[in-house]
Design a protein around this motif. Structure first.
Motif, PDB file in Angstrom:
ATOM      1  N   VAL A  34       0.822  -1.061   0.213  1.00 26.00           N
ATOM      2  CA  VAL A  34      -0.112   0.073   0.044  1.00 26.00           C
ATOM      3  C   VAL A  34       0.932   1.215  -0.086  1.00 26.00           C
ATOM      4  N   ASP A  35       0.226   2.258  -0.325  1.00 27.42           N
ATOM      5  CA  ASP A  35       0.798   3.540  -0.308  1.00 27.42           C
ATOM      6  C   ASP A  35       0.921   4.108   1.247  1.00 27.42           C
ATOM      7  N   ILE A  36       1.978   4.304   1.839  1.00 25.45           N
ATOM      8  CA  ILE A  36       1.719   4.693   3.364  1.00 25.45           C
ATOM      9  C   ILE A  36       2.282   6.065   3.353  1.00 25.45           C
ATOM     10  N   LYS A  37       1.247   7.063   4.037  1.00 20.38           N
ATOM     11  CA  LYS A  37       1.549   8.188   4.172  1.00 20.38           C
ATOM     12  C   LYS A  37       1.534   8.408   5.605  1.00 20.38           C
ATOM     13  N   HIS A  38       3.000   9.278   6.117  1.00 22.90           N
ATOM     14  CA  HIS A  38       3.157   9.218   7.597  1.00 22.90           C
ATOM     15  C   HIS A  38       2.898  10.585   8.020  1.00 22.90           C
ATOM     16  N   PHE A  39       2.156  10.589   9.104  1.00 22.75           N
ATOM     17  CA  PHE A  39       2.144  11.811  10.123  1.00 22.75           C
ATOM     18  C   PHE A  39       2.616  11.540  11.298  1.00 22.75           C
ATOM     19  N   SER A  40       4.075  11.806  11.324  1.00 21.54           N
ATOM     20  CA  SER A  40       4.815  11.548  12.503  1.00 21.54           C
ATOM     21  C   SER A  40       4.799  12.634  13.596  1.00 21.54           C
ATOM     22  N   PHE A  41       5.063  12.229  14.823  1.00 19.44           N
ATOM     23  CA  PHE A  41       5.150  13.169  16.005  1.00 19.44           C
ATOM     24  C   PHE A  41       4.088  14.108  16.179  1.00 19.44           C
ATOM     25  N   VAL A  42       2.793  13.762  16.011  1.00 21.63           N
ATOM     26  CA  VAL A  42       1.450  14.305  16.194  1.00 21.63           C
ATOM     27  C   VAL A  42       1.470  14.713  17.481  1.00 21.63           C
ATOM     28  N   LYS A  43       1.292  15.999  17.789  1.00 23.34           N
ATOM     29  CA  LYS A  43       1.329  16.747  19.012  1.00 23.34           C
ATOM     30  C   LYS A  43       0.004  17.444  19.483  1.00 23.34           C
ATOM     31  N   SER A  44      -0.633  18.071  18.255  1.00 22.17           N
ATOM     32  CA  SER A  44      -1.871  19.006  18.556  1.00 22.17           C
ATOM     33  C   SER A  44      -3.139  18.803  17.743  1.00 22.17           C
ATOM     34  N   SER A  45      -3.979  19.444  18.124  1.00 19.11           N
ATOM     35  CA  SER A  45      -5.448  19.580  17.697  1.00 19.11           C
ATOM     36  C   SER A  45      -5.335  19.683  15.908  1.00 19.11           C
ATOM     37  N   GLN A  46      -4.436  20.395  15.642  1.00 12.19           N
ATOM     38  CA  GLN A  46      -4.076  20.811  14.365  1.00 12.19           C
ATOM     39  C   GLN A  46      -3.524  19.810  13.482  1.00 12.19           C
ATOM     40  N   ASP A  47      -2.675  18.945  14.182  1.00  9.66           N
ATOM     41  CA  ASP A  47      -2.175  17.721  13.564  1.00  9.66           C
ATOM     42  C   ASP A  47      -3.152  16.549  13.377  1.00  9.66           C
ATOM     43  N   ILE A  48      -4.082  16.696  14.329  1.00 12.90           N
ATOM     44  CA  ILE A  48      -5.153  15.711  14.102  1.00 12.90           C
ATOM     45  C   ILE A  48      -6.165  16.069  13.080  1.00 12.90           C
ATOM     46  N   ASN A  49      -6.461  17.453  12.972  1.00 12.67           N
ATOM     47  CA  ASN A  49      -7.484  17.826  11.956  1.00 12.67           C
ATOM     48  C   ASN A  49      -6.769  17.639  10.434  1.00 12.67           C
ATOM     49  N   ASN A  50      -5.382  17.766  10.321  1.00 13.60           N
ATOM     50  CA  ASN A  50      -4.757  17.551   9.205  1.00 13.60           C
ATOM     51  C   ASN A  50      -5.016  16.113   8.606  1.00 13.60           C
ATOM     52  N   VAL A  51      -4.727  14.986   9.527  1.00 14.43           N
ATOM     53  CA  VAL A  51      -4.793  13.857   8.982  1.00 14.43           C
ATOM     54  C   VAL A  51      -6.077  13.489   8.929  1.00 14.43           C
ATOM     55  N   ILE A  52      -7.142  13.641   9.501  1.00  9.38           N
ATOM     56  CA  ILE A  52      -8.518  13.303   9.497  1.00  9.38           C
ATOM     57  C   ILE A  52      -8.929  13.941   7.869  1.00  9.38           C
ATOM     58  N   THR A  53      -8.572  15.186   7.617  1.00 12.68           N
ATOM     59  CA  THR A  53      -8.888  15.840   6.588  1.00 12.68           C
ATOM     60  C   THR A  53      -8.270  15.060   5.154  1.00 12.68           C
ATOM     61  N   ALA A  54      -7.175  14.865   5.368  1.00 12.50           N
ATOM     62  CA  ALA A  54      -6.381  13.774   4.364  1.00 12.50           C
ATOM     63  C   ALA A  54      -6.930  12.441   4.016  1.00 12.50           C
ATOM     64  N   ALA A  55      -7.291  11.918   5.159  1.00 13.06           N
ATOM     65  CA  ALA A  55      -7.788  10.451   5.068  1.00 13.06           C
ATOM     66  C   ALA A  55      -9.312  10.456   4.286  1.00 13.06           C
ATOM     67  N   LYS A  56      -9.795  11.575   5.120  1.00 16.72           N
ATOM     68  CA  LYS A  56     -11.318  11.651   4.390  1.00 16.72           C
ATOM     69  C   LYS A  56     -11.533  12.033   2.815  1.00 16.72           C
ATOM     70  N   TYR A  57     -10.513  12.650   2.563  1.00 13.85           N
ATOM     71  CA  TYR A  57     -10.539  13.152   1.171  1.00 13.85           C
ATOM     72  C   TYR A  57     -10.165  12.091   0.047  1.00 13.85           C
ATOM     73  N   ASN A  58      -9.206  11.327   0.714  1.00 16.58           N
ATOM     74  CA  ASN A  58      -8.590  10.334  -0.059  1.00 16.58           C
ATOM     75  C   ASN A  58      -9.476   8.987   0.062  1.00 16.58           C
ATOM     76  N   HIS A  59     -10.291   8.973   0.823  1.00 13.43           N
ATOM     77  CA  HIS A  59     -11.300   7.627   1.001  1.00 13.43           C
ATOM     78  C   HIS A  59     -10.307   6.542   1.802  1.00 13.43           C
ATOM     79  N   SER A  60      -9.590   6.911   2.461  1.00 14.82           N
ATOM     80  CA  SER A  60      -8.815   6.075   3.056  1.00 14.82           C
ATOM     81  C   SER A  60      -8.791   5.736   4.821  1.00 14.82           C
ATOM     82  N   ILE A  61      -7.860   5.083   5.145  1.00 20.14           N
ATOM     83  CA  ILE A  61      -8.181   4.671   6.622  1.00 20.14           C
ATOM     84  C   ILE A  61      -6.926   5.295   7.170  1.00 20.14           C
ATOM     85  N   ILE A  62      -7.027   5.246   8.734  1.00 18.42           N
ATOM     86  CA  ILE A  62      -5.834   5.771   9.894  1.00 18.42           C
ATOM     87  C   ILE A  62      -5.354   4.494  10.484  1.00 18.42           C
ATOM     88  N   ALA A  63      -4.137   4.173  10.500  1.00 22.01           N
ATOM     89  CA  ALA A  63      -3.662   3.290  11.659  1.00 22.01           C
ATOM     90  C   ALA A  63      -2.764   4.064  12.363  1.00 22.01           C
TER      91      ALA A  63
END
Length: 272
Positions: A34-63
Motif C-alpha cells: 500500500v501507499d503509506i502516508k506518514h504523520f509522525s510526531f503528532v502533538k496538537s489538535s491541528q495535527d489531528i485535523n490535518n490527518v483526518i482531512t487527508a484521510a477523508k479526502y482520499n477515502h482512506s483509513i488511519i492506522a
C-alpha cells in the motif's frame, strides 16, 4: 497500472511500529504494498485535523499508535464524526497488559525508539571492545570510556565484553615487561584507567591450565613463577605511573569485578 491503496500511519513518535504492522496486513489483501502516508510526531489538535482531512479526502483509513491519551481520544472522536476509519494498533494490547499485570501504561511516546537506541549503543560498544582488544589499534584509546591494563590472564577481554554489553566502550592493554606500553596509554585521562592485578599463585594455576589446554608443557616460561613475579613488578610500576586504581581479581567473578569498575567510574563522574 493498478492504483495503490493509501493508508495513513499516525504516531506521536516516529511510527515505525505502525508502518510494519500495516505492511504485514497489506500483504494479505494486495499484490503490492500500500501507499503509506506518514504523520509522525503528532502533538496538537491541528495535527489531528490535518490527518483526518487527508484521510477523508482520499477515502482512506488511519492506522495509529498514539499513547498520549488526550490526542488518542481526540483522533477517535474526530474520525467518528467524519466517518473515517481509524484503527488504534496498540490499545488492545495495552488493555491486555493492564488487565493481566494490574499496571497502568506510562503513556510516554518514543519508548520503542529509546530501546532501539540502547540496542545500537550496545552493538557499537561491543564492536569497539573487539577492535581495541589486547592492545590493538591503540590510537583509539582516546575514544574509550574505560581502559583496562594488566598482565596476561587477568580477565581483560571478558571484562571488556561484559562492560560493552552495558554500553561502555572498553579498550584493554596487556602489560609485558619486554614491550613498552603504547605512548597513547599515558595520554588517556587516569580517571578512565583501571589496573587489574592477581595473586602470583592464582595466575600460576591459570596459566598452567592454559598451557595444558594448548598441549604445551608446564616448563614454558609463560607459566613460571619467576616470570610471573617479573611481570607483576613491571605491571605495578606502570600502574603507579598511570596513577590508576588497581583491582585484585584473584578470587572475583567477572560480574563482581565489573561492578567494582563501574562503581569507581560512576563515583568519579559524580565528582566532576
Amino acid at each position: 497500472m493498478t492504483k495503490k491503496e493509501t493508508v495513513y500511519v499516525v504516531s506521536d513518535s516516529v511510527g515505525e511500529t505502525a508502518e510494519l504492522l500495516v505492511k504485514a496486513v497489506a500483504t494479505q489483501f494486495f499484490g503490492q504494498e500500500v501507499d503509506i502516508k506518514h504523520f509522525s510526531f503528532v502533538k496538537s489538535s491541528q495535527d489531528i485535523n490535518n490527518v483526518i482531512t487527508a484521510a477523508k479526502y482520499n477515502h482512506s483509513i488511519i492506522a495509529y499508535t498514539i499513547v498520549l491519551e488526550e490526542l488518542k481520544l481526540e483522533l477517535d472522536q474526530r474520525a467518528h464524526a467524519e466517518n473515517v476509519i481509524a484503527v488504534d494498533l496498540m490499545q488492545p494490547l495495552l488493555d491486555a497488559f493492564t488487565k493481566k499485570f494490574d499496571r497502568q501504561p506510562h503513556r510516554q511516546p518514543g519508548q520503542m525508539r529509546k530501546l532501539d537506541e540502547d540496542y545500537f549503543k550496545r552493538v557499537e560498544a561491543i564492536e569497539f571492545a573487539v577492535k581495541y582488544d589486547d592492545g590493538q589499534e591503540v590510537w583509539g584509546l582516546k575514544n574509550a570510556d574505560i581502559v583496562l591494563v594488566g598482565v596476561s590472564r587477568t580477565s581483560k577481554t571478558p571484562l571488556s565484553m561484559y562492560l560493552a554489553n552495558k554500553q561502555y566502550k572498553v579498550a584493554n592493554i596487556p602489560l609485558i615487561p619486554e614491550v613498552p606500553p603504547p605512548a597513547e596509554l599515558f595520554n588517556v585521562p587516569r580517571k578512565k584507567c583501571i589496573g587489574l592485578m592477581i595473586s602470583p599463585d592464582k595466575l600460576y594455576e591459570i596459566r598452567k591450565e592454559r598451557l595444558k589446554s594448548l598441549g604445551l608443557t608446564n616448563s614454558a616460561n609463560y607459566a613460571s613463577l619467576e616470570r610471573i613475579f617479573d611481570e607483576m613488578t613491571s605491571a605495578e610500576n606502570i600502574m603507579k605511573r598511570i596513577g590508576c586504581p588497581v583491582i585484585d581479581v584473584s578470587n572475583k567473578a567477572i560480574e563482581e569485578t565489573a561492578d567494582i569498575i563501574l562503581s569507581i567510574i560512576q563515583k568519579r563522574e559524580s565528582l566532576l
